[in-house]
Write an enzyme that holds these catalytic residues in place. Sequence first.
Site, PDB file in Angstrom:
ATOM      1  N   GLU A 273       5.485  -3.857 -11.720  1.00  0.00           N
ATOM      2  CA  GLU A 273       6.935  -3.674 -11.878  1.00  0.00           C
ATOM      3  C   GLU A 273       7.488  -4.620 -12.951  1.00  0.00           C
ATOM      4  O   GLU A 273       8.356  -4.250 -13.743  1.00  0.00           O
ATOM      5  CB  GLU A 273       7.645  -3.893 -10.535  1.00  0.00           C
ATOM      6  CG  GLU A 273       7.385  -2.732  -9.577  1.00  0.00           C
ATOM      7  CD  GLU A 273       7.600  -3.084  -8.106  1.00  0.00           C
ATOM      8  OE1 GLU A 273       8.219  -4.136  -7.825  1.00  0.00           O
ATOM      9  OE2 GLU A 273       7.153  -2.316  -7.250  1.00  0.00           O
TER      10      GLU A 273
ATOM     11  N   GLN B  83      13.546  -4.194  -4.916  1.00  0.00           N
ATOM     12  CA  GLN B  83      12.976  -4.927  -6.054  1.00  0.00           C
ATOM     13  C   GLN B  83      13.112  -4.151  -7.357  1.00  0.00           C
ATOM     14  O   GLN B  83      13.320  -4.735  -8.415  1.00  0.00           O
ATOM     15  CB  GLN B  83      11.501  -5.243  -5.772  1.00  0.00           C
ATOM     16  CG  GLN B  83      10.839  -6.023  -6.865  1.00  0.00           C
ATOM     17  CD  GLN B  83       9.717  -6.901  -6.363  1.00  0.00           C
ATOM     18  OE1 GLN B  83       9.947  -7.801  -5.567  1.00  0.00           O
ATOM     19  NE2 GLN B  83       8.522  -6.648  -6.803  1.00  0.00           N
TER      20      GLN B  83
ATOM     21  N   SER C 250       4.196  -5.960  -7.694  1.00  0.00           N
ATOM     22  CA  SER C 250       5.154  -6.832  -8.387  1.00  0.00           C
ATOM     23  C   SER C 250       4.740  -7.025  -9.841  1.00  0.00           C
ATOM     24  O   SER C 250       5.581  -7.015 -10.739  1.00  0.00           O
ATOM     25  CB  SER C 250       5.267  -8.193  -7.689  1.00  0.00           C
ATOM     26  OG  SER C 250       5.910  -8.036  -6.441  1.00  0.00           O
TER      27      SER C 250
ATOM     28  N   ASP D  25      -6.168   5.503   0.753  1.00  0.00           N
ATOM     29  CA  ASP D  25      -6.235   4.093   0.403  1.00  0.00           C
ATOM     30  C   ASP D  25      -7.691   3.607   0.456  1.00  0.00           C
ATOM     31  O   ASP D  25      -8.484   4.069   1.279  1.00  0.00           O
ATOM     32  CB  ASP D  25      -5.412   3.350   1.452  1.00  0.00           C
ATOM     33  CG  ASP D  25      -5.124   1.917   1.068  1.00  0.00           C
ATOM     34  OD1 ASP D  25      -4.042   1.672   0.536  1.00  0.00           O
ATOM     35  OD2 ASP D  25      -5.982   1.051   1.319  1.00  0.00           O
TER      36      ASP D  25
ATOM     37  N   HIS E 156       0.828  -1.204   0.000  1.00  0.00           N
ATOM     38  CA  HIS E 156       0.000   0.000   0.000  1.00  0.00           C
ATOM     39  C   HIS E 156       0.867   1.260   0.000  1.00  0.00           C
ATOM     40  O   HIS E 156       0.566   2.232  -0.685  1.00  0.00           O
ATOM     41  CB  HIS E 156      -0.959  -0.019   1.193  1.00  0.00           C
ATOM     42  CG  HIS E 156      -1.932  -1.163   1.116  1.00  0.00           C
ATOM     43  ND1 HIS E 156      -3.227  -1.024   0.681  1.00  0.00           N
ATOM     44  CD2 HIS E 156      -1.783  -2.490   1.384  1.00  0.00           C
ATOM     45  CE1 HIS E 156      -3.837  -2.196   0.681  1.00  0.00           C
ATOM     46  NE2 HIS E 156      -2.981  -3.106   1.110  1.00  0.00           N
TER      47      HIS E 156
HETATM   48  C1  G50 Z   1      -3.936  -7.777   0.845  1.00  0.00           C
HETATM   49  C2  G50 Z   1      -4.292  -8.983   1.354  1.00  0.00           C
HETATM   50  C3  G50 Z   1      -5.421  -9.652   0.894  1.00  0.00           C
HETATM   51  C4  G50 Z   1      -6.196  -9.089  -0.091  1.00  0.00           C
HETATM   52  C5  G50 Z   1      -5.812  -7.850  -0.636  1.00  0.00           C
HETATM   53  C6  G50 Z   1      -4.680  -7.190  -0.147  1.00  0.00           C
HETATM   54  C7  G50 Z   1      -6.684  -7.327  -1.723  1.00  0.00           C
HETATM   55  C8  G50 Z   1      -6.408  -6.036  -2.386  1.00  0.00           C
HETATM   56  C9  G50 Z   1      -7.655  -5.258  -2.544  1.00  0.00           C
HETATM   57  O1  G50 Z   1      -4.297  -6.029  -0.630  1.00  0.00           O
HETATM   58  O2  G50 Z   1      -7.630  -7.954  -2.053  1.00  0.00           O
HETATM   59  C10 G50 Z   1      -8.277  -4.785  -1.285  1.00  0.00           C
HETATM   60  C11 G50 Z   1      -7.744  -5.108  -0.037  1.00  0.00           C
HETATM   61  C12 G50 Z   1      -8.344  -4.675   1.127  1.00  0.00           C
HETATM   62  C13 G50 Z   1      -9.489  -3.919   1.039  1.00  0.00           C
HETATM   63  C14 G50 Z   1     -10.004  -3.589  -0.195  1.00  0.00           C
HETATM   64  C15 G50 Z   1      -9.392  -4.033  -1.348  1.00  0.00           C
HETATM   65  O3  G50 Z   1     -10.071  -3.508   2.142  1.00  0.00           O
HETATM   66  O4  G50 Z   1      -3.561  -9.555   2.312  1.00  0.00           O
HETATM   67  O5  G50 Z   1      -7.261  -9.714  -0.561  1.00  0.00           O
END
Ligand code: G50
Length: 460
Positions: free
Chosen positions: A363, A340, A360, A116, A22
């Site tokens: 990138e 990375q 990733s 976010d 994030h």
């Molecule tokens: C991290 C994780 C599990 C997961 C995700 C992560 C996502 C990304 C999108 O980023 O799915 C997303 C995450 C959280 C949220 C809204 C959207 O509140 O470990 O699934």
Amino acid sequence: MSSSRDQKLAHVALLSSAGMGHITPFLRLAALLTARNVQVTFITPHPTVSLTESQALSGFFASFPQVKQKQFHLLPLEENSADPFFNHMQLIKSSCHLLSPLLSALTPSLSGFITDMTLASTVIPITQAISLPNYILFTSSAKMMTLFLSYPTLAGSKALDDLDETDVIKIRNVELMPKSLVPPPLLQKSNNFLKNSFIEDGRKVIESCGILLNTFVSFELESLRKINDGQVLERLPSVVAIGPLPPCDSEKSQLQLTWLDDQPAGSVLYVSFGSRTALARDQIRELGEGLIKSGSRFVWVVKDKKVDREDSEELEEVIGHELIERVKEKGLIVKDWLNQEATLSHPAIGGFLSHCGWNSVMEAAWHGVRILAWPQNGDQKVNADIVERIGLGTWVKSWGWSGEMLVKGAEIAERIRESMGNESLRIQALGIKEDARKAVGFGGSSDKGLTELISMWKQF
Ligand code: G50
């Protein structure tokens, strides 16, 4: 002659959630906006979960003195057994009411506040109360966003529960994805952070003034179309693809891997599962066996604990003396955080065995490096599916989620040989690199999207 309106500087504040996945795109966005003459205040929740996060932040502020940093002191952490990163995301969320005085005190007054997606439901009411336009940076794929926007409707409905793994999830007759790609926490009956966030934040984002995505049109044409045509959800604010967010200068530090300089171009496989996944010890050892058996050269990041501050065990303890000795012939093992960006941009790198965290993937696209996908958690199967369909890489679906099975070294070796020996994959990846650079280059789709946003902020 330009009008005085054009000359007004836009000032935006940025607030990320926890974890490198994030923080990284937020730092890149801050650098990009700064280069476009937008004044940026970067709000940093304090403390961070990992050492890597705090180092990335301090490296960034050293390189970009123009960006103002504001520390956001979080409420005390209540210990619980959840994932430490989700725990921290929840903490940032619960501390958000402390933001209003901080935001109101910023000068010149803000044109926008970019946060976010995991903070949408708590931040949006706060910004509405002080008439500050809120924008969301969604840090995963557009395909993942189609699920995020639909989930509040789907959750607990028969539409989702009654499906088999291979059945395709539909919203208003629009096909989203097979159920097998969905992050497992979203299919659980019990409450968890991800599920709550998808319900609360997924519902609230429609009240934001715009959603920014770190992706690009040619990479995710179909998903972006579904979103922008109102097929997934009506009355969405504008959704703008502005990626791939280019790595910023503070990430281009000297790479300590001089070993790479001595390897032939495109011959080395880079192996990393991101900042939040530690494979089980037996899987780490099988992976080591696979790397050796593949005959390929490799750089292998070994991660033994989820949170880096706790990753203190010696390498000998984790993979054993004998394996270390055998690895030395063709590979390099790294147990600390590896830059990375500096790794993927090295000409010796020809492939990436990756968990397919979204950064990733972006990138790898940016550098034209083919992916061998091994999704572990969360959104990573959705992302691996995109990688495979667009031709940036391949994905062995039978390997399952993290810990579902022990994938044997011989099988891993075979798949690495296939990927590294696949000439058409190499060429396709280079084509995607060109598309990525075009998107953010002058007049490209992502460049135009960002320009429109900035001109709107200048007028606010
Ligand atoms: C991290 C994780 C599990 C997961 C995700 C992560 C996502 C990304 C999108 O980023 O799915 C997303 C995450 C959280 C949220 C809204 C959207 O509140 O470990 O699934």
